[in-house]
Write an enzyme that holds these catalytic residues in place. Structure first.
Site, mmCIF file in Angstrom:
data_model
loop_
_atom_site.group_PDB
_atom_site.id
_atom_site.type_symbol
_atom_site.label_atom_id
_atom_site.label_comp_id
_atom_site.label_asym_id
_atom_site.label_seq_id
_atom_site.Cartn_x
_atom_site.Cartn_y
_atom_site.Cartn_z
ATOM 1 N N ASP A 1 0.807 -1.222 0.000
ATOM 2 C CA ASP A 1 0.000 0.000 0.000
ATOM 3 C C ASP A 1 0.837 1.266 0.000
ATOM 4 O O ASP A 1 0.322 2.348 -0.263
ATOM 5 C CB ASP A 1 -0.856 0.035 1.278
ATOM 6 C CG ASP A 1 -2.189 -0.651 1.100
ATOM 7 O OD1 ASP A 1 -2.637 -0.770 -0.045
ATOM 8 O OD2 ASP A 1 -2.768 -1.063 2.117
HETATM 9 C C1 GLC Z 1 -1.584 -3.842 5.348
HETATM 10 C C2 GLC Z 1 -2.809 -3.883 4.472
HETATM 11 C C3 GLC Z 1 -2.597 -4.737 3.265
HETATM 12 C C4 GLC Z 1 -1.346 -4.346 2.576
HETATM 13 C C5 GLC Z 1 -0.158 -4.366 3.528
HETATM 14 C C6 GLC Z 1 1.115 -3.888 2.898
HETATM 15 O O1 GLC Z 1 -1.428 -5.083 5.949
HETATM 16 O O2 GLC Z 1 -3.915 -4.367 5.167
HETATM 17 O O3 GLC Z 1 -3.685 -4.609 2.386
HETATM 18 O O4 GLC Z 1 -1.154 -5.244 1.549
HETATM 19 O O5 GLC Z 1 -0.439 -3.540 4.612
HETATM 20 O O6 GLC Z 1 1.082 -2.539 2.632
HETATM 21 C C1 GLC Z 2 -0.532 2.398 5.845
HETATM 22 C C2 GLC Z 2 0.219 1.214 6.391
HETATM 23 C C3 GLC Z 2 -0.053 -0.029 5.594
HETATM 24 C C4 GLC Z 2 -1.532 -0.230 5.416
HETATM 25 C C5 GLC Z 2 -2.205 1.046 4.894
HETATM 26 C C6 GLC Z 2 -3.693 0.860 4.845
HETATM 27 O O1 GLC Z 2 -0.065 2.717 4.593
HETATM 28 O O2 GLC Z 2 1.594 1.446 6.405
HETATM 29 O O3 GLC Z 2 0.485 -1.146 6.254
HETATM 30 O O4 GLC Z 2 -1.746 -1.252 4.517
HETATM 31 O O5 GLC Z 2 -1.900 2.143 5.705
HETATM 32 O O6 GLC Z 2 -4.377 1.883 4.272
#
Ligand code: GLC
Ligand code: GLC
Length: 813
Positions: A487
């Site tokens: 993300d």
């Molecule tokens: C969080 C989110 C997931 C994403 C991950 C890596 O666990 O829930 O959707 O893939 O972060 O950013």
């Molecule tokens: C932030 C976190 C990530 C998560 C995301 C969800 O970027 O670092 O882990 O997946 O929020 O929106």
């Protein structure tokens, strides 16, 4: 190394984690409820409850990140002379003579002893009931008569957990309650559009009550010293606005040795529109009375508890291993599967790190979660797949999240995360392999929940694949969109405005060249599954069409995605390499190593082995594999959130446990059992539990999302426990790739990948209407099945053909 204090231990026989010191390094929590009514409960009985949706139907209030930590919960105050104490130590923090918290499968038992009195509370949500039971047992262990004053306490939330914390100009005037006998009803907003209320009941006559928080606690007091408890006298307050609470007052006399049970019940009720009221302004309590009647004696509650325990016995009997290694067995047989249920239920919504307000169910998250859960209750996984697919758009893109209450896509986040569609294939294939139920593919499923737009689920899978094919970049690799699985790799965001969200801001996507190697690998892995599925269905042409796209993707990765020692991570907006030796920082990333090795891209050419070696060389550390290396030391405008985190945390070189299993599976496919195991054991909670209780900080019985990486201030410190895709991936990895018991369309494929030290083990696997007892004799091999017998008869190949009934399987490696 810092002296490691212990706070608890596993009790495998009872499937419990036993906490023996209330001052854990962080609240160590558990989850109650399995379907509609849910609660979070900490080891001091802190936490809250909600119905289905932690944002829109919050029943009790919770204050996050507070001082002191873990503030608010279901509290029992016991006043014994001048001493006031709580069974879970908090909030009074009166030193206890004995304290114990047992977190079990959907229940928690908290026991405290003080001055010869024992208070033990069993918390659970009975199956199919919209209520939390709190069975309090008070026992006089002294030689004198005890006259105790007991006060219960719950604080109501005004339903919408977000506005409850914000809109005080309204909130302070809307709160309403009713009191009837031993039941306190919370009915804020029931007079207008809500058709639901909550209640807090106890199965004994009460000698008083309070429902107004300021009266009970005192405006300048704390939960630790509520005015009413100090005075030892309820005020029978009736809340009008401000903050409604529920507190029962009960006088309890106990003879020496005597014990008494009290059943407290926190319930939730919905009424039909035309049956909301029994008299003007009076809520219709029929359903509440009925629910109370079902759970108003110790006997009924014990029965409900026994049913809950049987339910878990059955779930945990579906896959059961005996390796002789307790640390492995307890994770496989108990805690990993339990965490999979929890993540299936909550996605990333409600934990002690997720407020329950921000996120509902994630499209990619929920598809991954169900892979850890589908063997437990396939019918629920089936429904989940339909719900998820219903938030897809006609072009194959999809809403990134949806609300569990409405099942509608979440407009605040929208779509554009280009890995999302592939996960639908991942989830659906897992479901069909587990159940053999191909009929799910014929289900008519809408787009964006619009009636009339329905097409078959199979069609949804097809457009999911096509969405990748239709969105390729200059290197014929998948365009990343807002982000892929990571993300925080926001290659089209370009933000200098701290008020912009990295996830939802796409300032520059027009003309982007940003491509993802992670999606490329994911596409090949799920594409192979899709092709196999098409062949199974006799859709030969479609299989051929997709095979060509996969072959092209493999070529594109070999040509444009290989850096010499590892796979690149991405190309940025301008077409520059990310995750390359040429980069100043973050030369290598884990996601593309995981997915491209799982896809076995370039295995012949030695790419897979080199990539796996590079993971060991550059990513591995004492606590697991970091996400990228070296860590970013400065913010990079073109990369987005990933470079916003300090070194070693989260997506910037943290050990993001979720993606470690990808590399482990890559190792397993390559037959490198020793390496697979050593990576796996590093993030296996029971191994961490043994070594690092204080350092690790969070619950030692489940995985957390992130452990601080080698570049962090405190490497090894865990954060964001419970709600993480790590649970499903750890399960998928150990059950199917390490222990090697893999559901397939026509049976169970046996293909373990083990460390050389592995000894004989037996897996008990229920599969559709069959039950297999599979014993593996590794004979020092890491990989490679030599011979299989099914009920004494040799089997060709590695798939045990499915047939109902009980079977014994012997596997020689
Ligand atoms: C969080 C989110 C997931 C994403 C991950 C890596 O666990 O829930 O959707 O893939 O972060 O950013
Ligand atoms: C932030 C976190 C990530 C998560 C995301 C969800 O970027 O670092 O882990 O997946 O929020 O929106």
């Amino acid at each position: 190394m810092e002296q490691q204090k212990r706070y608890g231990h596993f009790d495998d026989q009872h499937r419990e984690y036993v906490i023996t010191d209330p001052q854990t390094p962080w609240p160590w929590i558990n989850y109650l409820g399995n379907e509609d009514f849910f609660s979070l409960i900490s080891n001091t009985a802190g936490g809250y409850s909600f119905y289905k949706d932690a944002k829109f139907r919050r029943i009790t209030r919770y204050r996050y990140n507070n001082v002191p930590m873990d503030n608010g919960g279901r509290y029992f105050y016991i006043k014994d002379g001048d001493t006031v104490w709580n069974p879970g130590w908090k909030p009074c923090k009166t030193p206890l003579d004995f304290y114990e918290c047992r977190h079990g499968m959907s229940y928690t038992r908290v026991t405290g002893r003080k001055n010869g009195v024992e208070a033990s509370v069993l918390f659970f949500v009975p199956l199919k009931k919209w209520a939390e039971v709190q069975k309090l047992t008070l026992t006089n262990q002294s030689n004198e008569v005890k006259n105790l004053k007991l006060f219960s306490f719950e604080e109501w939330c005004l339903w919408n957990a977000a506005t409850d914390m914000e809109n005080f100009q309204r909130n302070f005037s809307t709160g309403e309650v009713e009191i009837e006998g031993s039941t306190i009803y919370h009915k804020t907003e029931y007079r207008e559009r809500r058709n639901h209320y909550a209640f807090y009941h106890v199965n004994t006559p009460i000698q008083g009550f309070d429902t107004d928080r300021e009266t009970f606690v005192g405006l300048y007091n704390e939960f630790a010293d509520p005015q009413v408890v100090i005075e030892g006298k309820p005020r029978n307050s009736h809340a009008h606005g401000w903050s409604p609470i529920a507190s029962h007052y009960i006088e309890v006399t106990l003879q020496p040795g005597e014990s008494k049970d009290f059943v407290f019940l926190l319930g939730y009720i919905e009424n039909e529109q035309d049956k909301k009221f029994s008299a003007p302004q009076v809520i219709n309590k029929d359903k509440a009375h009925a629910l109370i009647a079902e759970l108003d004696t110790t006997q009924k509650v014990d029965q409900a508890f026994a049913e809950l325990c049987q339910y878990w016995d059955a779930l945990l009997n579906i896959y059961n291993v005996r390796t002789g290694n307790d640390k492995l067995d307890r994770m496989v047989n108990i805690w990993n599967q339990y965490q999979c249920m929890v993540t299936f239920n909550f996605s990333r919504s409600a934990s002690f790190f997720e407020s329950g307000i921000g996120r509902g169910m994630g499209f990619r998250d929920s598809n991954q979660d169900l892979v850890g859960f589908v063997h437990q209750i396939p019918s629920r996984a089936r429904q989940r797949i339909i719900d998820i697919a219903s938030t897809q758009f006609p072009d194959g893109g999809c809403y990134h999240q949806y609300q569990p209450l409405t099942k509608r896509g979440n407009n605040d986040i929208g779509g554009g995360f280009n890995d999302d569609p592939c996960w639908l294939i991942f989830g659906t294939v897992a479901y069909i392999k587990e159940t053999g139920d191909f009929s799910i593919l014929d289900e008519m499923v809408p787009f964006d929940n619009q009636p009339g737009s329905e097409v078959t689920l199979f069609e949804h899978l097809k457009i999911s694949m096509d969405h990748v094919i239709n969105n390729l970049g200059p290197h014929m690799l998948p365009l990343i969109g807002r982000a892929d699985w990571n993300d925080c790799l926001n290659l089209n965001c370009f933000s200098w405005d701290p008020n912009e969200s990295f996830q939802t801001t796409e300032n520059v996507s027009e003309g982007t060249k940003a491509e993802s190697l992670m999606i490329a690998g994911l596409f090949v892995v799920t594409g192979k599954d899709y092709v196999a599925l098409c062949q199974k269905l006799g859709k030969t042409q479609e299989a051929e069409r997709m095979q060509k796209a996969i072959d092209a993707m493999i070529e594109a990765v070999k040509k444009h995605g290989w850096d010499g020692e590892w796979y690149l991570r991405a190309y940025d907006f301008y077409g520059n390499k990310i995750g390359s030796n040429e980069c100043e920082e973050a030369k290598i990333f884990i996601e593309s190593q995981g997915w491209c090795t799982m896809a076995e891209i370039g295995a012949q050419e030695g790419m897979v082995a080199k990539s796996l070696d590079s993971c060991k060389k550059y990513l591995e550390c004492e606590h697991g594999m970091v996400l990228n290396n070296p860590a970013f030391t400065k913010y990079i405008y073109e990369y987005g959130e990933i470079s916003s985190y300090p070194e070693g945390y989260k997506e910037n070189a943290g050990i993001f446990c979720h993606n470690n299993p990808w590399v482990i599976i890559g190792e397993c496919l390559a037959g490198r059992g020793n390496d697979a195991w050593s990576h796996y054991a590093k993030i296996l909670p029971s191994y961490v539990e043994e070594k690092y209780q204080t350092l690790h900080k969070v619950e030692p019985y489940v995985n957390c999302q992130m452990v601080a990486g080698k570049d962090a201030f405190k490497p090894g410190e865990g954060k964001n426990s419970w709600l993480t895709g790590t649970a499903a991936w750890m399960w998928y990895t150990v059950s199917e790739f390490i222990l090697g018991i893999k559901p397939d369309y026509d049976g169970i494929r046996i293909d373990p990948c083990l460390p050389q030290t592995a000894t004989d083990y037996t897996v008990q696997r229920k599969f559709r209407d069959a039950e297999y007892e599979i014993t593996i004799h590794p004979n020092g091999a890491q990989k490679g099945v030599k011979a299989i017998t099914l009920d004494g008869q040799p089997v060709d190949g590695t798939v045990i053909p499915y047939s109902a009934g009980k079977h014994v399987v012997e596997v020689t490696m």
